[in-house]
Design a protein around this motif. Sequence first.
Motif, mmCIF file in Angstrom:
data_model
loop_
_atom_site.group_PDB
_atom_site.id
_atom_site.type_symbol
_atom_site.label_atom_id
_atom_site.label_comp_id
_atom_site.label_asym_id
_atom_site.label_seq_id
_atom_site.Cartn_x
_atom_site.Cartn_y
_atom_site.Cartn_z
ATOM 1 N N SER A 63 -12.517 8.529 -5.682
ATOM 2 C CA SER A 63 -11.938 7.224 -5.347
ATOM 3 C C SER A 63 -10.555 7.398 -4.734
ATOM 4 C CB SER A 63 -11.848 6.346 -6.603
ATOM 5 O OG SER A 63 -13.131 6.094 -7.130
ATOM 6 N N VAL A 64 -9.748 8.261 -5.340
ATOM 7 C CA VAL A 64 -8.408 8.541 -4.819
ATOM 8 C C VAL A 64 -8.501 9.194 -3.447
ATOM 9 C CG1 VAL A 64 -6.388 10.020 -5.136
ATOM 10 C CG2 VAL A 64 -7.254 8.662 -7.052
ATOM 11 N N ASP A 65 -9.403 10.154 -3.295
ATOM 12 C CA ASP A 65 -9.548 10.844 -2.018
ATOM 13 C C ASP A 65 -9.935 9.895 -0.893
ATOM 14 O OD1 ASP A 65 -8.784 13.446 -2.490
ATOM 15 O OD2 ASP A 65 -10.759 14.112 -3.123
ATOM 16 N N ASP A 66 -10.867 8.999 -1.159
ATOM 17 C CA ASP A 66 -11.297 8.068 -0.120
ATOM 18 C C ASP A 66 -10.162 7.128 0.276
ATOM 19 O OD1 ASP A 66 -13.764 9.212 -0.081
ATOM 20 O OD2 ASP A 66 -14.845 7.519 -0.936
ATOM 21 N N ALA A 67 -9.399 6.663 -0.708
ATOM 22 C CA ALA A 67 -8.272 5.772 -0.418
ATOM 23 C C ALA A 67 -7.212 6.496 0.415
ATOM 24 C CB ALA A 67 -7.660 5.262 -1.716
ATOM 25 N N LEU A 68 -6.883 7.726 0.033
ATOM 26 C CA LEU A 68 -5.874 8.487 0.764
ATOM 27 C C LEU A 68 -6.359 8.892 2.145
ATOM 28 C CD1 LEU A 68 -4.351 10.817 -1.985
ATOM 29 C CD2 LEU A 68 -3.392 8.723 -1.033
ATOM 30 N N SER A 69 -7.649 9.143 2.282
ATOM 31 C CA SER A 69 -8.211 9.519 3.589
ATOM 32 C C SER A 69 -8.084 8.372 4.582
ATOM 33 C CB SER A 69 -9.682 9.926 3.445
ATOM 34 O OG SER A 69 -9.788 11.132 2.713
ATOM 35 N N GLU A 130 -0.887 17.240 -4.747
ATOM 36 C CA GLU A 130 -1.975 18.216 -4.782
ATOM 37 C C GLU A 130 -3.140 17.813 -3.883
ATOM 38 O OE1 GLU A 130 -1.736 21.136 -6.342
ATOM 39 O OE2 GLU A 130 0.317 20.481 -6.781
ATOM 40 N N ARG A 131 -3.116 16.605 -3.366
ATOM 41 C CA ARG A 131 -4.222 16.146 -2.535
ATOM 42 C C ARG A 131 -4.098 16.729 -1.137
ATOM 43 N NH1 ARG A 131 -7.059 15.716 -6.267
ATOM 44 N NH2 ARG A 131 -8.660 14.875 -4.893
ATOM 45 N N PRO A 132 -5.207 17.142 -0.548
ATOM 46 C CA PRO A 132 -5.154 17.696 0.815
ATOM 47 C C PRO A 132 -4.630 16.690 1.832
ATOM 48 C CG PRO A 132 -7.435 17.297 0.123
ATOM 49 C CD PRO A 132 -6.578 17.171 -1.098
ATOM 50 N N GLN A 133 -4.868 15.395 1.589
ATOM 51 C CA GLN A 133 -4.403 14.374 2.529
ATOM 52 C C GLN A 133 -2.882 14.372 2.629
ATOM 53 O OE1 GLN A 133 -6.456 13.827 -0.016
ATOM 54 N NE2 GLN A 133 -8.303 12.761 0.686
ATOM 55 N N HIS A 134 -2.213 14.538 1.488
ATOM 56 C CA HIS A 134 -0.754 14.565 1.510
ATOM 57 C C HIS A 134 -0.249 15.774 2.279
ATOM 58 C CE1 HIS A 134 3.123 16.076 -0.166
ATOM 59 N NE2 HIS A 134 3.481 14.867 0.185
ATOM 60 N N LYS A 135 -0.860 16.913 2.054
ATOM 61 C CA LYS A 135 -0.419 18.131 2.731
ATOM 62 C C LYS A 135 -0.619 18.023 4.242
ATOM 63 C CE LYS A 135 -1.306 20.908 -1.386
ATOM 64 N NZ LYS A 135 -2.099 21.967 -2.025
ATOM 65 N N TYR A 137 -0.752 15.167 6.006
ATOM 66 C CA TYR A 137 0.197 14.185 6.525
ATOM 67 C C TYR A 137 1.606 14.768 6.591
ATOM 68 C CZ TYR A 137 3.369 10.219 6.664
ATOM 69 O OH TYR A 137 4.386 9.368 7.011
ATOM 70 N N HIS A 138 1.987 15.514 5.557
ATOM 71 C CA HIS A 138 3.334 16.090 5.533
ATOM 72 C C HIS A 138 3.532 17.043 6.714
ATOM 73 C CE1 HIS A 138 7.152 17.063 3.687
ATOM 74 N NE2 HIS A 138 6.883 18.339 3.800
ATOM 75 N N GLU A 139 2.527 17.849 7.011
ATOM 76 C CA GLU A 139 2.621 18.774 8.147
ATOM 77 C C GLU A 139 2.712 18.016 9.464
ATOM 78 O OE1 GLU A 139 3.012 22.096 8.251
ATOM 79 O OE2 GLU A 139 3.272 21.924 6.079
ATOM 80 N N LYS A 140 1.935 16.949 9.596
ATOM 81 C CA LYS A 140 1.978 16.148 10.814
ATOM 82 C C LYS A 140 3.335 15.468 10.965
ATOM 83 C CE LYS A 140 -2.985 15.066 11.097
ATOM 84 N NZ LYS A 140 -3.232 15.539 12.475
ATOM 85 N N LEU A 141 3.887 14.978 9.858
ATOM 86 C CA LEU A 141 5.194 14.331 9.896
ATOM 87 C C LEU A 141 6.286 15.330 10.274
ATOM 88 C CD1 LEU A 141 6.846 11.758 9.426
ATOM 89 C CD2 LEU A 141 6.993 12.374 7.001
ATOM 90 N N LEU A 142 6.203 16.529 9.733
ATOM 91 C CA LEU A 142 7.171 17.569 10.088
ATOM 92 C C LEU A 142 7.126 17.882 11.578
ATOM 93 C CD1 LEU A 142 6.924 20.139 7.140
ATOM 94 C CD2 LEU A 142 8.861 18.664 7.701
#
Length: 205
Positions: A63-69, A130-135, A137-142
């Motif tokens: 559920s969390v993964d789908d929301a973050l995706s 720890e979610r792959p979505q955050h990692k 997004y963070h790389e894209k933002l950088l």
Amino acid sequence: MKTTKEELVEQFRISSIQDAAIRVIARKGLSAASMQEIATEAGIAKGTIYLYFENQQDLLERSVDDALSELLRKLTLALESAGEFRDRFALLVRTKVEFFDSNHDLFRVYLAIKHPEALDQDSRRCSYRERPQHKIYHEKLLRFIEEGITGGEIKQMKPSRVALFLEEGVVAVILQRLAEDSSPQASEDVDWIVDLILHGISKPC
């Protein structure tokens, strides 16, 4: 390949269960979101959940993964849009503010997984960092910030610090909007954030 009626029904049930899970997590927190409460919220028998999800952790993580995706997809479109840094940055901020304006429950879940200190060990596996979505997004933002520096649109700064400031600042404004009885139009807060980030708080000479 054409989707069958049975597959559509299954997708609808899975989505309904996950939506119910998000609402319960938003109200109770990750560690207190029981399968029975989620089943009651979804209007189904508790055993039905186990037809689609292995256990509680599987349901919560998916559920969390789908929301973050979904959030990642929208933010990526903003980051990869054409235009000058200011315009792309404004689109990024607007996308995030409007997304959570329309999905208050998701924002509460976002906060729960963003600050997992009070969660039990199993629930910490859902931690935002720890979610792959955050990692991703963070790389894209950088990269977005580095492009702005390289292109001379913003001054030389440490991209990782800028990214942290941008993420936390926007989240703070969204949190305030959630707490207010009456918030300004999203466009007003977006313009304010963009102006503050790009021009600071010093009064022009």
